[in-house]
Write a protein that holds these residues in place. Structure first.
Motif, mmCIF file in Angstrom:
data_model
loop_
_atom_site.group_PDB
_atom_site.id
_atom_site.type_symbol
_atom_site.label_atom_id
_atom_site.label_comp_id
_atom_site.label_asym_id
_atom_site.label_seq_id
_atom_site.Cartn_x
_atom_site.Cartn_y
_atom_site.Cartn_z
ATOM 1 N N ALA A 134 49.542 40.345 39.534
ATOM 2 C CA ALA A 134 48.631 41.362 39.001
ATOM 3 C C ALA A 134 48.264 42.350 40.094
ATOM 4 O O ALA A 134 48.011 41.961 41.239
ATOM 5 C CB ALA A 134 47.365 40.714 38.446
ATOM 6 N N VAL A 135 48.252 43.628 39.715
ATOM 7 C CA VAL A 135 47.791 44.695 40.596
ATOM 8 C C VAL A 135 46.680 45.425 39.848
ATOM 9 O O VAL A 135 46.918 45.958 38.766
ATOM 10 C CB VAL A 135 48.921 45.670 40.973
ATOM 11 C CG1 VAL A 135 48.385 46.757 41.905
ATOM 12 C CG2 VAL A 135 50.088 44.938 41.598
ATOM 13 N N LEU A 136 45.489 45.424 40.423
ATOM 14 C CA LEU A 136 44.338 46.081 39.814
ATOM 15 C C LEU A 136 43.998 47.325 40.624
ATOM 16 O O LEU A 136 43.787 47.234 41.841
ATOM 17 C CB LEU A 136 43.123 45.152 39.799
ATOM 18 C CG LEU A 136 43.116 44.032 38.769
ATOM 19 C CD1 LEU A 136 44.256 43.063 38.972
ATOM 20 C CD2 LEU A 136 41.800 43.300 38.791
ATOM 21 N N SER A 137 43.958 48.463 39.959
ATOM 22 C CA SER A 137 43.574 49.717 40.612
ATOM 23 C C SER A 137 42.076 49.898 40.449
ATOM 24 O O SER A 137 41.559 49.928 39.331
ATOM 25 C CB SER A 137 44.312 50.897 39.987
ATOM 26 O OG SER A 137 45.700 50.773 40.199
ATOM 27 N N VAL A 138 41.395 50.002 41.581
ATOM 28 C CA VAL A 138 39.937 50.086 41.581
ATOM 29 C C VAL A 138 39.484 50.812 42.845
ATOM 30 O O VAL A 138 40.123 50.700 43.890
ATOM 31 C CB VAL A 138 39.315 48.672 41.487
ATOM 32 C CG1 VAL A 138 39.740 47.782 42.623
ATOM 33 C CG2 VAL A 138 37.819 48.705 41.352
ATOM 34 N N ASN A 139 38.422 51.541 42.756
ATOM 35 C CA ASN A 139 37.888 52.222 43.930
ATOM 36 C C ASN A 139 37.159 51.200 44.799
ATOM 37 O O ASN A 139 36.139 50.649 44.400
ATOM 38 C CB ASN A 139 36.943 53.342 43.494
ATOM 39 C CG ASN A 139 36.483 54.182 44.665
ATOM 40 O OD1 ASN A 139 36.477 53.746 45.812
ATOM 41 N ND2 ASN A 139 36.088 55.410 44.370
#
Length: 120
Positions: free
Chosen positions: A32-37
């Motif tokens: 899993a790759v989660l894009s988040v600031n």
């Protein structure tokens, strides 16, 4: 966008279109790759300013080990939807599910799918 990675998480589940997959089960690998600031977390050093990847792992594990679907596409979709619901700061998710030993006659390393979703 910053990213959080969960790589090669392995679980035992009972997903598949073939009857033997539903009876015998098999190992599923999830990436899993989660894009988040992550700006706030990189400055504050506080867990509440990021996405707790232990909780992400538990969410994925719960779906893989405690539910049953014919298609890993459906499994991935349910996981992605739940992650978006649980973690409002996640803006996009790439989720890959791999089966190392599906009941397919032939020689291969693995089979799998990958979903890429952006928060609606």
């Amino acid at each position: 966008m910053d990213k959080i990675y969960l790589n090669k998480c392995r679980f035992y589940g009972y997903h598949g279109a073939f009857p033997e997959e539903n009876v015998l089960g098999q190992i599923f690998q999830v990436d899993a790759v989660l894009s988040v600031n992550l700006t706030a977390a990189s400055q504050s050093d506080q867990l509440e300013d990021t996405v707790h990847y232990g909780m992400v792992f538990d969410c994925i594990k719960d779906h893989v080990e405690n539910e049953r679907y014919q298609l890993i596409e459906k499994l991935a979709g349910v996981i992605v939807d739940d992650l978006f619901q649980q973690f409002p700061s996640v803006q996009a998710i790439t989720l890959k599910i791999t089966k190392d030993n599906p009941p397919i006659n032939g020689h291969y390393e693995s089979v799998g799918i990958e979903l890429e979703r952006v928060r609606p």
